[in-house]
Design an enzyme around this catalytic site. Structure first.
Site, PDB file in Angstrom:
ATOM      1  N   HIS A   1       0.823  -1.203   0.000  1.00  0.00           N
ATOM      2  CA  HIS A   1       0.000   0.000   0.000  1.00  0.00           C
ATOM      3  C   HIS A   1       0.859   1.255   0.000  1.00  0.00           C
ATOM      4  O   HIS A   1       1.850   1.340   0.717  1.00  0.00           O
ATOM      5  CB  HIS A   1      -0.903   0.022   1.245  1.00  0.00           C
ATOM      6  CG  HIS A   1      -2.026  -0.968   1.163  1.00  0.00           C
ATOM      7  ND1 HIS A   1      -2.996  -1.084   2.128  1.00  0.00           N
ATOM      8  CD2 HIS A   1      -2.351  -1.887   0.215  1.00  0.00           C
ATOM      9  CE1 HIS A   1      -3.860  -2.024   1.778  1.00  0.00           C
ATOM     10  NE2 HIS A   1      -3.472  -2.530   0.626  1.00  0.00           N
TER      11      HIS A   1
ATOM     12  N   TYR B   1       4.319   6.581  10.043  1.00  0.00           N
ATOM     13  CA  TYR B   1       3.502   5.400   9.739  1.00  0.00           C
ATOM     14  C   TYR B   1       4.307   4.372   8.936  1.00  0.00           C
ATOM     15  O   TYR B   1       4.240   3.168   9.192  1.00  0.00           O
ATOM     16  CB  TYR B   1       2.254   5.825   8.959  1.00  0.00           C
ATOM     17  CG  TYR B   1       1.181   4.770   8.866  1.00  0.00           C
ATOM     18  CD1 TYR B   1       0.087   4.785   9.728  1.00  0.00           C
ATOM     19  CD2 TYR B   1       1.251   3.752   7.912  1.00  0.00           C
ATOM     20  CE1 TYR B   1      -0.902   3.814   9.638  1.00  0.00           C
ATOM     21  CE2 TYR B   1       0.280   2.780   7.813  1.00  0.00           C
ATOM     22  CZ  TYR B   1      -0.802   2.819   8.676  1.00  0.00           C
ATOM     23  OH  TYR B   1      -1.772   1.863   8.591  1.00  0.00           O
TER      24      TYR B   1
ATOM     25  N   LYS C   1       2.240  -0.259  15.241  1.00  0.00           N
ATOM     26  CA  LYS C   1       3.680  -0.238  15.491  1.00  0.00           C
ATOM     27  C   LYS C   1       4.204  -1.440  16.285  1.00  0.00           C
ATOM     28  O   LYS C   1       5.418  -1.662  16.339  1.00  0.00           O
ATOM     29  CB  LYS C   1       4.060   1.041  16.259  1.00  0.00           C
ATOM     30  CG  LYS C   1       3.949   2.300  15.438  1.00  0.00           C
ATOM     31  CD  LYS C   1       5.125   2.430  14.496  1.00  0.00           C
ATOM     32  CE  LYS C   1       4.899   3.363  13.354  1.00  0.00           C
ATOM     33  NZ  LYS C   1       4.684   2.729  12.049  1.00  0.00           N
TER      34      LYS C   1
ATOM     35  N   TYR D   1      -8.980   4.660   8.200  1.00  0.00           N
ATOM     36  CA  TYR D   1      -9.075   4.994   9.624  1.00  0.00           C
ATOM     37  C   TYR D   1     -10.237   5.967   9.765  1.00  0.00           C
ATOM     38  O   TYR D   1     -10.185   7.068   9.207  1.00  0.00           O
ATOM     39  CB  TYR D   1      -7.779   5.655  10.121  1.00  0.00           C
ATOM     40  CG  TYR D   1      -6.620   4.678  10.257  1.00  0.00           C
ATOM     41  CD1 TYR D   1      -5.886   4.273   9.139  1.00  0.00           C
ATOM     42  CD2 TYR D   1      -6.259   4.163  11.497  1.00  0.00           C
ATOM     43  CE1 TYR D   1      -4.832   3.371   9.268  1.00  0.00           C
ATOM     44  CE2 TYR D   1      -5.201   3.262  11.631  1.00  0.00           C
ATOM     45  CZ  TYR D   1      -4.499   2.875  10.515  1.00  0.00           C
ATOM     46  OH  TYR D   1      -3.464   1.980  10.646  1.00  0.00           O
TER      47      TYR D   1
ATOM     48  N   PRO E   1      -2.795  -0.113  19.352  1.00  0.00           N
ATOM     49  CA  PRO E   1      -2.601  -0.600  17.990  1.00  0.00           C
ATOM     50  C   PRO E   1      -2.836   0.421  16.871  1.00  0.00           C
ATOM     51  O   PRO E   1      -2.577   0.131  15.708  1.00  0.00           O
ATOM     52  CB  PRO E   1      -3.617  -1.748  17.887  1.00  0.00           C
ATOM     53  CG  PRO E   1      -4.661  -1.419  18.895  1.00  0.00           C
ATOM     54  CD  PRO E   1      -3.973  -0.708  20.005  1.00  0.00           C
TER      55      PRO E   1
END
Ligand code: DHB
Length: 396
Positions: A72, A383, A295, A199, A291
């Site tokens: 992604h 990220y 990570k 998200y 979560p």
């Protein structure tokens, strides 16, 4: 039994450490309470940073990941009834891969066994002794009989509830934060709602839309921290997922058979230091992140890269500088990942109804991240994974 490095725990950290040590010509034995089947089936997070993709490929355990992982280049944020794209590739020229933790565990177990590695499954480590001297031991029971492994060093990769951290508790300082919510996670046989992760911030609570393949989804819903997953019927889960998703994506939400349901509490936790004498903690035994930034496993793998290099220095040169600096070296990355995971968590979750100030502030933050390249780049940089400072690359 005798080995150079005794490893407690066959999760991603213990297995990767054993693999990296083997590549460096260092022997290890892993002691694992559970069965191989249990370790390989344990459903956990599934997102790996770019450097982990490279690590798996370059150390010979990336063949299946190359074929089966979903790569992604960004994520989407859902709020105020619309989707906003964060384009990692454009912002930081790297991406992430979706590849379930248990797939990495399967690949590493297969590789260790093929390379003649010793993993003692269904073997419960009972006590770690002698870490202040030069010959530490791990006492364990196998099939009812008590035995010990004598080693030069012990790596505690046995997770938050393991025996390693309590063995050095007297020298540790703890830092933690509990959040007033948990995540209900499901696996379902359905087509993903989008080709990227979403998200979602919503008045009703956070939701995350992830996937494991073109036909299997992994979705999460913010819920109460100690909620029983059984109280969530399949219908309630699908309708709640739909309600929390922006309108343009809601239409594409496909339902399917739910094959797994569980609730995880959310906490941030760090112990300092991560070592004492000849015991070194790695992964969840030393730190837990909520979560939201995905990570946890990435940090565990980063720890063991640093640790394997330190062992390599010791066995090649008898110098202990990297071993002595292990904790400090890891903690710099860990605290940055803690900060990022906390930041994502506080931006995306509802901390109780009725706090309109917080809601407006969160929406402003989401708006800022979605419209400012500077803010989006910071999210993207964290990220996709902060630089590893060559911890594993430099040695080869
Ligand atoms: C997944 C889990 C996460 O916590 C996250 O932030 C992204 C993806 C997952 O399980 O797919």
């Amino acid at each position: 039994m005798r080995t150079q490095v005794g490893i407690v725990g066959a999760g991603p950290a213990g297995l990767m450490l054993s693999h990296l040590l083997h590549l460096a010509g260092i022997e290890s034995i892993i002691v694992e309470t559970r069965s191989r089947q249990y370790c390989e089936a344990r459903v956990r997070a599934g997102l790996i940073e770019q450097w982990v993709v490279d690590l798996l490929k370059q150390t010979g355990v990336g063949a299946r990941m190359r074929k089966e992982a979903l790569f992604h280049d960004g994520i989407k944020l859902s709020f105020n009834e619309s989707l906003h794209h964060i384009d990692f590739r454009k912002l930081v020229r790297r991406g992430v891969a979706v590849y379930g933790q248990q797939e990495i565990v399967k690949d590493l177990i297969a590789k260790r066994l093929k390379d003649g590695g010793q993993i003692l499954f269904e073997t419960e480590a009972i006590k770690i002794d002698g870490i202040e001297g030069k010959k530490p031991t791990i006492a364990f029971t196998l099939g009812g009989a008590s035995q010990t492994i004598e080693c030069d060093f012990v790596a505690g990769c046995d997770g938050f509830h393991g025996i390693s951290r309590p063995a050095i508790e007297k020298v540790l300082q703890f830092f933690d934060r509990e959040y007033p919510f948990g995540w209900l996670g499901i696996l379902a046989d359905a087509k993903p709602v989008d080709d990227e992760l979403i998200y979602a911030y919503h008045e009703r609570g956070f939701a995350l839309f992830s996937m494991r393949s073109e036909h299997v989804v992994r979705y999460y819903l913010q819920c109460a921290p100690n909620e029983d997953a059984k109280t969530w019927s399949d219908d309630k889960i699908w309708s709640e997922l739909g309600a929390r998703l922006a309108g343009q994506a809601r239409k594409r939400l496909k339902t399917g058979k739910i094959t797994e349901k569980s609730v995880t509490a959310m906490r941030s936790f760090v112990c300092e230091p991560m070592q004492h004498g000849r015991l070194f903690l790695a992964g969840d035994s030393a730190h837990i992140v909520p979560p939201t930034g995905a990570k946890g496993m990435n940090l565990a793998l980063a720890d063991v890269c640093v640790l394997s290099r330190a062992f390599e220095q010791y066995y090649k040169t008898k110098r202990e500088t990297l071993l002595k600096g292990y904790s400090e070296n890891c903690l710099r990355r860990i605290w940055k990942a803690q900060r990022f995971s906390w930041w994502m968590t506080q931006m995306l979750h509802r901390f109780g109804a009725g706090n309109d100030f917080d809601m407006r502030r969160q929406l402003a933050e989401l708006d800022y991240v979605s419209t400012s390249d500077a803010a989006a780049r910071s999210l993207a940089e964290n990220y996709t994974g902060l630089p590893m400072d060559g911890a594993w690359r430099r040695r080869r």
